[in-house]
Design an enzyme around this catalytic site. Structure first.
Site, short mmCIF file in Angstrom:
data_model
loop_
_atom_site.label_atom_id
_atom_site.label_comp_id
_atom_site.label_asym_id
_atom_site.label_seq_id
_atom_site.Cartn_x
_atom_site.Cartn_y
_atom_site.Cartn_z
N PHE A 112 -20.62 5.11 -30.52
CA PHE A 112 -20.63 4.31 -29.28
C PHE A 112 -21.06 5.11 -28.06
CE2 PHE A 112 -17.48 4.61 -25.86
CZ PHE A 112 -16.74 5.70 -26.25
N LYS A 113 -21.10 6.44 -28.16
CA LYS A 113 -21.56 7.26 -27.04
C LYS A 113 -22.99 6.87 -26.63
CE LYS A 113 -18.04 10.42 -27.21
NZ LYS A 113 -17.17 9.78 -28.18
N ASP A 114 -23.75 6.32 -27.57
CA ASP A 114 -25.12 5.88 -27.26
C ASP A 114 -25.16 4.78 -26.20
OD1 ASP A 114 -26.43 7.55 -29.12
OD2 ASP A 114 -26.06 6.13 -30.74
#
Ligand code: PLP
Length: 498
Positions: A112-114
């Site tokens: 989810f860091k993207d």
């Protein structure tokens, strides 16, 4: 519309607009930038339910990043949320068992860091232009695995930036290392260090605060900035997907306009769940914010007792991105529930750094009623993956499984049947070995890529491009240095001579 102004959680002497807060990353006193107010959504949820992800992103982000022009913000959004995501929806919702899973792992590095790191480079280069920064921006990052790769993917080939990532040579998983050392882009640099994550982190902090180095850098046309999760430029883009999830449920008639939903977030640094808290403040009908921890359950204890205490053993778990004892973004919540009181926040943070703990007042505690905290043990995490797989065929990763288990506990405890969205923070292919161990058994002789083949067959899903593309990719970064040589390595990459 009144501009949103940012100041530090620890003192409000400096007041800056959003773009400057993003460029600076951290307040001058070590505090985090917080907005002076959180505007309400302008359009109705019904209207937003007709928008796509990019349009929703604009609706949300324009309210908090008020000094970006419409053109600037739309440029950032369009370049961030494009075909790098493997689905047009960007963040699809999948119903499995008792909940909806909001899949936040369809970006380049399958975590989810993207969601935030694909837009941060654009927000930052735009901010540099707006603030007449002429220097090239050098992003310096220490990583234990996930953030480094997502930051590399985000900043690769972004004009006006360079990125240097330090990782513990012997402290990341084989897939994580391969993801980083095969990174393309002439402006990228990945260096292993002979030390652990803490060594990498303190080395980077030292470089950040070295005034002599800053001057040398400036003379050569460079300045450092940060891509870690305390940057407000990472938090704001994360609010978007909660609004998006709600309005998709509305569009699909699973809920009616205004009906409240619960949100469950597997939590480490408290960034993702804080974004959901801000979404609620913007008017999104969220009932409970359910904070899920692994065995490093410092947040669970905090919600139970009102005391935050990091004096405990650090546990290595199968959800490593949540192995954390200092949840830095919690400081923003503390500031808000103290009534936007920098003095109070500062006092508690001093206590945290000196004694490793602090307690909040009863009146602060009373403002946490919307939060519920619980945790899942290693056994429970495995069990959550296995039981969901066996009952529905849907495979979740270890971090998401922590959230799934905590949601089960919450329902048992409260009987609350409110429709619930679980933030699904990583693809199961990023933590293949642990996932395979949970649903079947992982062959000790198989490497992580072979396990991905087996998982692909079992779950009947294709191996993500992020994994197939690195399998035989050329290693482009093989430098390993001693901790004391980090500065030298930075200078070498930037072509600065002593
Ligand atoms: C970073 C991360 C988390 C924790 O998110 P925070 O915003 O730090 O609370 C959870 N799951 C995965 C897969 C992550 O990479």
């Amino acid at each position: 519309m009144r501009d949103v102004i940012y100041s530090s959680t620890r003192g409000d002497a400096l007041k800056v607009k959003a773009s400057e807060a993003i460029l600076r990353g951290l307040g001058p006193d070590g505090g985090l930038f917080v907005p002076d107010h959180v505007p309400h959504l302008e359009h109705s949820l019904e209207d937003i339910s007709k928008m796509n992800y990019q349009q929703t992103a604009y609706e949300v982000m324009k309210l908090l990043l008020t000094d970006y022009t419409e053109d600037e913000l739309k440029y950032c959004i369009e370049h961030a949320y494009d075909s790098k995501f493997d689905t047009k929806e960007i963040a699809p919702l999948t119903k499995a068992g008792d909940a909806y899973y909001l899949e936040l792992y369809h970006g380049k590095t399958i975590a989810f860091k993207d969601m935030a790191l694909s837009i941060l480079p654009y927000l930052m280069t735009t901010a540099a232009k707006k603030n007449n920064v002429k220097n090239e921006i050098v992003i310096l990052t220490a990583t234990s695995g996930d953030t480094g790769k997502a930051a590399l993917a985000g900043f690769a080939d972004v004009e006006g930036t360079r990125i240097i990532v330090f990782y513990p040579k012997h402290g990341v998983s084989p897939i994580q290392e391969k993801q980083m050392v095969t990174q393309k882009g002439d402006n990228t640099c990945v260096i292993g260090i002979e030390g652990n994550f803490d060594d990498a982190q303190s080395g980077v902090k030292k470089l950040f605060t070295d005034e002599k180095l800053a001057e040398i850098m400036n003379n050569a046309g460079f300045q450092f900035s940060s891509a870690n999760s305390i940057n407000i430029g990472r938090l704001v883009p994360q609010i978007v997907y909660y609004v998006y999830a709600y309005t998709r449920l509305l569009a699909q008639k699973k809920i009616t306009d205004g009906q409240k939903i619960n949100v469950v977030v597997p939590t480490g640094n408290f960034g993702n769940i804080l974004a959901a808290y801000y979404a609620k403040q913007m008017g999104l009908p969220i009932a409970k914010l359910i904070c899920a921890s692994n065995s490093n359950k410092v947040l669970y204890d905090f919600f139970e007792s009102g005391s935050y205490d990091r004096n405990r053993e650090f546990v290595l778990t199968s959800s490593p991105s949540m192995d954390i004892l200092i949840s830095s973004n919690l400081e923003r919540l503390i500031y808000h529930i103290a009534g936007n009181d920098a003095k109070k926040d500062s006092e508690l943070m001093t206590s945290l750094s000196q004694d490793g703990k602090y307690s909040i007042t009863d009146s602060m505690r009373s403002q946490l009623v919307d939060f519920y905290g619980n945790y899942a043990t290693e056994e429970e995490t495995k069990d959550a993956i296995k039981s969901l797989y066996e009952s529905t065929g849907y495979v979740i990763d270890t971090h998401t499984a922590v959230a799934s288990k905590v949601y089960e506990k919450y329902r048992k405890e409260t009987g609350d049947e409110t429709l619930t969205v679980i933030a699904s923070t990583a693809s199961p292919f990023k933590f293949t070995r642990s996932v395979m161990e949970a649903i079947d058994k992982a062959d000790d002789n198989a490497d992580d890529f072979e396990l991905a083949d087996i998982l692909s067959q079992k779950a009947n899903i294709m191996i993500p491009e992020a994994v197939t593309s690195i399998r035989n990719a050329e290693v482009r970064h093989d430098k390993v240095v001693e901790t004391q040589d980090m500065e030298k390595a930075v200078k070498e990459f930037l072509g600065i001579c002593d």
